[in-house]
Write an enzyme that holds these catalytic residues in place. Structure first.
Site, PDB file in Angstrom:
ATOM      1  N   GLU A 104      -3.234  -0.290   8.088  1.00  0.00           N
ATOM      2  CA  GLU A 104      -2.065   0.113   8.881  1.00  0.00           C
ATOM      3  C   GLU A 104      -2.210  -0.464  10.272  1.00  0.00           C
ATOM      4  OE1 GLU A 104      -1.017   4.284   9.287  1.00  0.00           O
ATOM      5  OE2 GLU A 104      -1.481   4.635   7.170  1.00  0.00           O
ATOM      6  N   ASN A 150      -7.107   1.535   9.918  1.00  0.00           N
ATOM      7  CA  ASN A 150      -5.794   1.843  10.500  1.00  0.00           C
ATOM      8  C   ASN A 150      -5.972   1.802  12.007  1.00  0.00           C
ATOM      9  OD1 ASN A 150      -4.954   2.306   7.917  1.00  0.00           O
ATOM     10  ND2 ASN A 150      -4.322   4.429   8.246  1.00  0.00           N
ATOM     11  N   ARG A 186       0.856  -1.184   0.000  1.00  0.00           N
ATOM     12  CA  ARG A 186       0.000   0.000   0.000  1.00  0.00           C
ATOM     13  C   ARG A 186       0.893   1.235   0.000  1.00  0.00           C
ATOM     14  NH1 ARG A 186      -2.474   3.054   4.812  1.00  0.00           N
ATOM     15  NH2 ARG A 186      -3.656   4.609   3.670  1.00  0.00           N
ATOM     16  N   TYR A 246      -4.171   1.682  15.828  1.00  0.00           N
ATOM     17  CA  TYR A 246      -2.985   1.829  16.677  1.00  0.00           C
ATOM     18  C   TYR A 246      -3.292   1.762  18.163  1.00  0.00           C
ATOM     19  CZ  TYR A 246      -0.409   3.132  12.518  1.00  0.00           C
ATOM     20  OH  TYR A 246       0.190   3.110  11.283  1.00  0.00           O
ATOM     21  N   GLU A 272      -7.177   8.396   6.614  1.00  0.00           N
ATOM     22  CA  GLU A 272      -7.431   8.970   7.939  1.00  0.00           C
ATOM     23  C   GLU A 272      -7.939  10.410   7.910  1.00  0.00           C
ATOM     24  OE1 GLU A 272      -3.801   8.559  10.153  1.00  0.00           O
ATOM     25  OE2 GLU A 272      -3.881   6.379  10.185  1.00  0.00           O
ATOM     26  N   HIS A 331      -2.817  10.905   0.934  1.00  0.00           N
ATOM     27  CA  HIS A 331      -2.247  10.672   2.265  1.00  0.00           C
ATOM     28  C   HIS A 331      -1.587  11.979   2.723  1.00  0.00           C
ATOM     29  CE1 HIS A 331      -0.660   7.328   5.099  1.00  0.00           C
ATOM     30  NE2 HIS A 331      -0.320   8.486   5.655  1.00  0.00           N
TER      31      HIS A 331
HETATM   32  O1  IFM Z   1       2.932   7.554  10.028  1.00  0.00           O
HETATM   33  C1  IFM Z   1       1.557   7.544  10.242  1.00  0.00           C
HETATM   34  C2  IFM Z   1       0.794   7.385   8.947  1.00  0.00           C
HETATM   35  O2  IFM Z   1       1.153   8.362   8.020  1.00  0.00           O
HETATM   36  C3  IFM Z   1      -0.685   7.483   9.193  1.00  0.00           C
HETATM   37  N1  IFM Z   1      -1.096   6.586  10.237  1.00  0.00           N
HETATM   38  C4  IFM Z   1      -0.334   6.547  11.450  1.00  0.00           C
HETATM   39  C5  IFM Z   1       1.145   6.401  11.159  1.00  0.00           C
HETATM   40  C6  IFM Z   1       1.951   6.362  12.460  1.00  0.00           C
HETATM   41  O3  IFM Z   1       1.769   7.524  13.192  1.00  0.00           O
END
Ligand code: IFM
Length: 443
Positions: free
Chosen positions: A351, A292, A75, A294, A165, A119
């Site tokens: 992600e 995505n 990606r 985290y 995002e 992005h």
């Molecule tokens: O680096 C970023 C990415 O560009 C978008 N999502 C989170 C990642 C880590 O912070």
């Protein structure tokens, strides 16, 4: 042994400004990230993306790395201003040619390209015209850009991701001002930006389908698992507001064609200008949702977040170098929740990854915490597949250490280490671990 499906996509994700460098080469126009990164005081250590990982010149080496790591998906994002240096109008063929070569190289290596259209590196010319995403007609600019690139690459690229995002670039870019374009304004601006981004997405979907035979179209959302610190009605309501803002504000219009009513009431004074037909356009049917993921965050009623009246509670689980909680169950929970509440046809984790303070020792980087992290998160993803979630692939963030926005090069997320002084790539232990996991289709 419990295994992932045979056709599962195993990839890594990157973004143009974070890795490409070559910002003045072959006719690329400036972007809001060039401007922001070169504004003193905005980026840790004064770093910028002028060279980054020099991927623009080293893409063949990077594809060879992916191949060596058994990856079958990649990606990456297109830099809008390489293709349309002024954001609209004349097409820069050299910019298109770069991505065309990259796509050919990936396909020759047996790697499926997943292309992200946006992005965060908006052409500066579009920012200068009516403040970029704040101007409603940016939707037309975006759709015209999507049209140009999908005509050029759509014979070979089938998987398209419209946005990366929108929550992050609307909030951090237009409310907090910690990311480009660095606007610190009231929530109505944030919500207007988010609405225009969603609308641009919705209007681009039919264009991508018309231009790309066999198109597989999706979009990528930043999602958080948000949980209340206690059972008290005040904390439960605070968690619902946080979830409403981060997750439902974006997922509801995409899948239900409406903004969440509870938040719309909270935001009454700040609502974006919604015109007839907007929400229908935003709800264009999708082939997949990109997630995505985290962080899980625990919240209570409080005043850390103005307007929404919640505060974060720090848990005692282990954390990454970004101070983000490590909690694989949260990945499982968010996948189950998205599946249950929104039922996308397919889901890709577009992600997921972690930064740690990696150290290069000779020719090795022994990043045991990232190996553990990936093992735990892959296992959570496998559990979700077994529970019926239509999860089709997992893209680790990131292939390479890269320019981590306001943190510059101080935060390393790669499964491949980049020695920025020499641009040497060194596969970390986590890269080797991922290659093995792919080979056995199991964590
Ligand atoms: O680096 C970023 C990415 O560009 C978008 N999502 C989170 C990642 C880590 O912070």
């Amino acid at each position: 042994m419990r295994t992932f499906p045979k056709d599962f996509i195993w990839g890594t994700a990157t973004a143009s400004y974070q890795i490409e460098g070559a910002v003045q080469e072959d006719g690329r126009g400036p972007t809001i990230w060039d401007t922001f990164a070169h504004t003193p005081g905005k980026i840790h250590n004064g770093d910028h993306g002028d060279i980054a990982c020099d991927h623009y010149h080293r893409w063949q080496e990077d594809i060879a790395l992916m191949q060596a790591l058994n990856l079958n998906g990649y990606r990456f994002s297109l830099a809008w201003s390489r293709i349309l240096p002024q954001g609209r109008g004349a097409v820069n063929q050299k910019g298109l040619d770069f991505y065309s070569r990259l796509v050919d190289g990936l396909l020759a290596a047996g790697i499926t390209p997943f292309v992200t259209l946006y992005h965060w590196d908006l052409p500066q010319a579009l920012q200068d015209d009516g403040m970029g995403w704040q101007r409603r007609s940016i939707v037309d600019d975006y759709v015209a850009y999507a049209d140009v690139v999908s005509r050029a690459l759509g014979d070979r690229v089938k998987h398209w991701i419209t946005l990366n995002e929108p929550f992050i670039f609307s909030v951090l870019g237009h409310l907090l001002g910690t990311m480009a374009p660095g606007v610190q304004d009231m929530p109505n601006v944030t919500l207007t930006v988010a609405h225009h981004a969603l609308l641009a997405h919705g209007k681009a979907v039919p264009v991508l389908r018309a231009n790309v035979p066999g198109a597989v179209v999706g979009t990528t959302m930043y999602l958080q698992q948000l949980e209340a610190a206690s059972d008290s009605p005040a904390d439960v309501a605070a968690a619902a507001r946080a979830d409403g803002f981060v997750n439902r504000w974006f997922l509801d219009p995409l899948f239900k064609g409406s903004y969440p009513q509870d938040l719309a009431e909270t935001f009454a004074y700040f609502m974006p200008p919604i015109q007839p037909g907007d929400l229908e356009a935003i709800r264009a049917p999708l082939d997949f949702l990109g997630v995505n993921f985290y962080e899980r965050r625990v919240v209570k009623e409080g005043d850390e977040q103005p307007f929404l009246n919640f505060s974060y509670v720090k848990t005692d689980l282990p954390r990454t170098a970004f101070d983000w909680e490590i909690n694989p169950d949260a990945l499982y929970n968010i996948l189950m929740r998205v599946h249950k509440d929104y039922a996308p046809t397919a889901i890709y984790i577009t992600e997921s990854g972690a930064c740690f303070d990696d150290v290069l020792q000779g020719d090795a980087v022994h990043d045991a915490p990232r190996v553990d992290y990936l093992r735990g998160y892959f296992a959570a993803a496998l559990r979700a597949v077994e529970a019926g979630v239509p999860l089709k692939g997992y893209f680790v963030w990131s292939l390479l250490d890269n320019f981590e926005w306001a943190e510059g090069y101080s935060k390393r997320f790669g499964i491949v280490y980049v020695d920025y002084a020499t641009q040497r790539r060194i596969v970390k232990d986590s890269g080797r671990y991922m290659a093995e996991a792919i080979a056995r289709r199991a964590p």
